[in-house]
Design a protein around this motif. Structure first.
Motif, PDB file in Angstrom:
ATOM      1  N   UNK A  43      10.792  -1.354  -7.253  1.00 25.06           N
ATOM      2  CA  UNK A  43      10.293  -2.177  -8.253  1.00 25.06           C
ATOM      3  C   UNK A  43      11.429  -2.966  -8.639  1.00 25.06           C
ATOM      4  N   UNK A  44      12.675  -2.541  -8.534  1.00 26.44           N
ATOM      5  CA  UNK A  44      14.017  -3.187  -9.070  1.00 26.44           C
ATOM      6  C   UNK A  44      14.111  -4.303  -8.176  1.00 26.44           C
ATOM      7  N   UNK A  45      13.673  -4.338  -6.935  1.00 23.34           N
ATOM      8  CA  UNK A  45      13.963  -5.360  -5.932  1.00 23.34           C
ATOM      9  C   UNK A  45      12.574  -6.425  -5.877  1.00 23.34           C
ATOM     10  N   UNK A  46      11.688  -5.699  -6.316  1.00 24.60           N
ATOM     11  CA  UNK A  46      10.110  -6.212  -6.224  1.00 24.60           C
ATOM     12  C   UNK A  46      10.050  -7.284  -7.181  1.00 24.60           C
ATOM     13  N   UNK A  47      10.414  -7.000  -8.301  1.00 22.31           N
ATOM     14  CA  UNK A  47      10.275  -7.725  -9.589  1.00 22.31           C
ATOM     15  C   UNK A  47      11.370  -8.975  -9.844  1.00 22.31           C
ATOM     16  N   UNK A  48      11.149 -10.166 -10.022  1.00 21.38           N
ATOM     17  CA  UNK A  48      12.021 -11.083 -10.124  1.00 21.38           C
ATOM     18  C   UNK A  48      13.016 -10.923 -11.278  1.00 21.38           C
ATOM     19  N   UNK A  49      12.534 -10.150 -12.316  1.00 19.40           N
ATOM     20  CA  UNK A  49      13.031  -9.841 -13.663  1.00 19.40           C
ATOM     21  C   UNK A  49      12.600  -8.306 -13.629  1.00 19.40           C
ATOM     22  N   UNK A  50      13.571  -7.218 -13.618  1.00 19.02           N
ATOM     23  CA  UNK A  50      13.123  -5.897 -13.785  1.00 19.02           C
ATOM     24  C   UNK A  50      13.316  -5.466 -15.045  1.00 19.02           C
ATOM     25  N   UNK A  51      13.800  -6.413 -16.097  1.00 19.79           N
ATOM     26  CA  UNK A  51      13.994  -5.731 -17.599  1.00 19.79           C
ATOM     27  C   UNK A  51      12.868  -6.083 -18.218  1.00 19.79           C
ATOM     28  N   UNK A  52      12.773  -5.202 -19.279  1.00 21.63           N
ATOM     29  CA  UNK A  52      11.560  -5.677 -20.157  1.00 21.63           C
ATOM     30  C   UNK A  52      10.246  -5.405 -19.496  1.00 21.63           C
ATOM     31  N   UNK A  53       9.955  -4.497 -18.574  1.00 26.67           N
ATOM     32  CA  UNK A  53       8.689  -4.008 -18.357  1.00 26.67           C
ATOM     33  C   UNK A  53       8.043  -3.179 -19.539  1.00 26.67           C
ATOM     34  N   UNK A  54       6.805  -3.424 -19.489  1.00 27.90           N
ATOM     35  CA  UNK A  54       5.833  -2.943 -20.626  1.00 27.90           C
ATOM     36  C   UNK A  54       4.568  -2.277 -19.945  1.00 27.90           C
ATOM     37  N   UNK A  55       4.484  -1.049 -20.877  1.00 26.50           N
ATOM     38  CA  UNK A  55       3.234  -0.387 -20.400  1.00 26.50           C
ATOM     39  C   UNK A  55       3.086   0.251 -19.022  1.00 26.50           C
ATOM     40  N   UNK A  56       4.306   0.663 -18.594  1.00 28.39           N
ATOM     41  CA  UNK A  56       4.381   1.218 -17.200  1.00 28.39           C
ATOM     42  C   UNK A  56       3.858   2.645 -17.241  1.00 28.39           C
ATOM     43  N   UNK A  57       2.889   2.850 -16.049  1.00 28.22           N
ATOM     44  CA  UNK A  57       2.308   4.043 -15.855  1.00 28.22           C
ATOM     45  C   UNK A  57       2.083   4.446 -14.450  1.00 28.22           C
ATOM     46  N   UNK A  58       2.383   5.963 -14.218  1.00 27.10           N
ATOM     47  CA  UNK A  58       2.188   6.051 -12.906  1.00 27.10           C
ATOM     48  C   UNK A  58       1.422   7.428 -12.586  1.00 27.10           C
ATOM     49  N   UNK A  59       0.575   7.443 -11.671  1.00 26.57           N
ATOM     50  CA  UNK A  59      -0.170   8.385 -11.012  1.00 26.57           C
ATOM     51  C   UNK A  59       0.483   9.417 -10.214  1.00 26.57           C
ATOM     52  N   UNK A  60       0.270  10.698 -10.120  1.00 20.40           N
ATOM     53  CA  UNK A  60       0.728  11.473  -9.098  1.00 20.40           C
ATOM     54  C   UNK A  60       0.143  11.110  -7.817  1.00 20.40           C
ATOM     55  N   UNK A  61       1.119  11.565  -6.727  1.00 20.89           N
ATOM     56  CA  UNK A  61       0.507  11.245  -5.382  1.00 20.89           C
ATOM     57  C   UNK A  61      -0.652  11.913  -4.933  1.00 20.89           C
ATOM     58  N   UNK A  62      -1.521  11.249  -4.375  1.00 21.22           N
ATOM     59  CA  UNK A  62      -2.898  11.822  -3.964  1.00 21.22           C
ATOM     60  C   UNK A  62      -3.110  11.387  -2.484  1.00 21.22           C
ATOM     61  N   UNK A  63      -3.783  11.953  -1.723  1.00 19.15           N
ATOM     62  CA  UNK A  63      -3.821  11.882  -0.456  1.00 19.15           C
ATOM     63  C   UNK A  63      -5.301  10.749  -0.534  1.00 19.15           C
ATOM     64  N   UNK A  64      -5.035   9.728   0.288  1.00 16.52           N
ATOM     65  CA  UNK A  64      -6.504   8.641   0.453  1.00 16.52           C
ATOM     66  C   UNK A  64      -6.377   8.100   1.832  1.00 16.52           C
ATOM     67  N   UNK A  65      -7.146   7.603   2.340  1.00 18.86           N
ATOM     68  CA  UNK A  65      -7.346   7.088   3.551  1.00 18.86           C
ATOM     69  C   UNK A  65      -7.269   5.622   3.401  1.00 18.86           C
ATOM     70  N   UNK A  66      -5.658   5.106   4.167  1.00 15.99           N
ATOM     71  CA  UNK A  66      -5.337   3.819   4.049  1.00 15.99           C
ATOM     72  C   UNK A  66      -5.188   3.239   5.446  1.00 15.99           C
ATOM     73  N   UNK A  67      -6.003   2.366   5.820  1.00 18.50           N
ATOM     74  CA  UNK A  67      -5.820   1.761   7.079  1.00 18.50           C
ATOM     75  C   UNK A  67      -6.363   2.819   8.116  1.00 18.50           C
ATOM     76  N   UNK A  68      -7.243   3.478   7.776  1.00 16.71           N
ATOM     77  CA  UNK A  68      -8.186   4.528   8.779  1.00 16.71           C
ATOM     78  C   UNK A  68      -6.959   5.726   8.996  1.00 16.71           C
ATOM     79  N   UNK A  69      -6.149   5.824   8.149  1.00 17.13           N
ATOM     80  CA  UNK A  69      -5.113   7.100   8.202  1.00 17.13           C
ATOM     81  C   UNK A  69      -5.048   7.656   6.972  1.00 17.13           C
ATOM     82  N   UNK A  70      -4.940   9.249   6.992  1.00 15.85           N
ATOM     83  CA  UNK A  70      -4.709   9.927   5.798  1.00 15.85           C
ATOM     84  C   UNK A  70      -3.182   9.553   5.382  1.00 15.85           C
ATOM     85  N   UNK A  71      -3.007   9.252   4.045  1.00 22.94           N
ATOM     86  CA  UNK A  71      -1.637   8.843   3.409  1.00 22.94           C
ATOM     87  C   UNK A  71      -1.261   9.226   2.354  1.00 22.94           C
ATOM     88  N   UNK A  72      -0.503   9.750   1.468  1.00 28.77           N
ATOM     89  CA  UNK A  72      -0.302   9.820   0.000  1.00 28.77           C
ATOM     90  C   UNK A  72       0.094   8.616  -0.537  1.00 28.77           C
TER      91      UNK A  72
END
Length: 129
Positions: A43-72
């Motif tokens: 995210x440090x490289x993804x965001x144009x301005x990595x400072x001042x991000x607000x309301x950040x929340x993250x979910x624990x890794x879970x397995x889901x099917x993405x593109x027909x394959x099981x991934x975390x």
């Protein structure tokens, strides 16, 4: 030549994602142990301005099917600072892991992140340039 490259680029199943690793097609995926640190680094490289991000929340890794394959995947919500100093509306992204490492981000995370349970992610809010 540009037409040939454009054809290759448009043949992806998930046109709204960016892939960083070679997918070997292994279905028995390891749990991404360093997902929090890898998310912050990405995210440090993804965001144009990595400072001042607000309301950040993250979910624990879970397995889901993405593109027909099981991934975390982990799901991420945040509000980033805009170039004019204001804040954009809350964004939701899905981060896909292959072989236990961050592989790509899915910008349209509605389906993969449906039902995700979020917890505060202060590390993202503490980023600096």
């Amino acid at each position: 030549m540009p037409v040939a490259l454009a054809a290759c680029a448009s043949s992806s199943d998930d046109s709204s994602s960016i892939s960083f690793t070679d997918d070997r097609g292994v279905s028995n995926q390891p749990y991404p142990k360093n997902y929090r640190a890898e998310t912050v680094a990405f995210m440090h490289t993804y965001l144009n301005d990595p400072t001042g991000v607000r309301d950040a929340a993250l979910a624990e890794p879970v397995q889901r099917t993405v593109g027909g394959r099981l991934r975390y995947i982990t799901c991420l919500r945040f509000s980033a600072r805009d170039s004019d100093g204001g804040y954009r509306p809350m964004r939701e992204r899905a981060i896909v892991y292959v072989d236990g490492r961050l592989d790509r981000i899915i910008e349209n995370a509605g389906e993969p992140c449906a039902g995700a349970i979020y917890a505060p992610f202060p590390e993202l809010q503490q980023m600096s340039r």
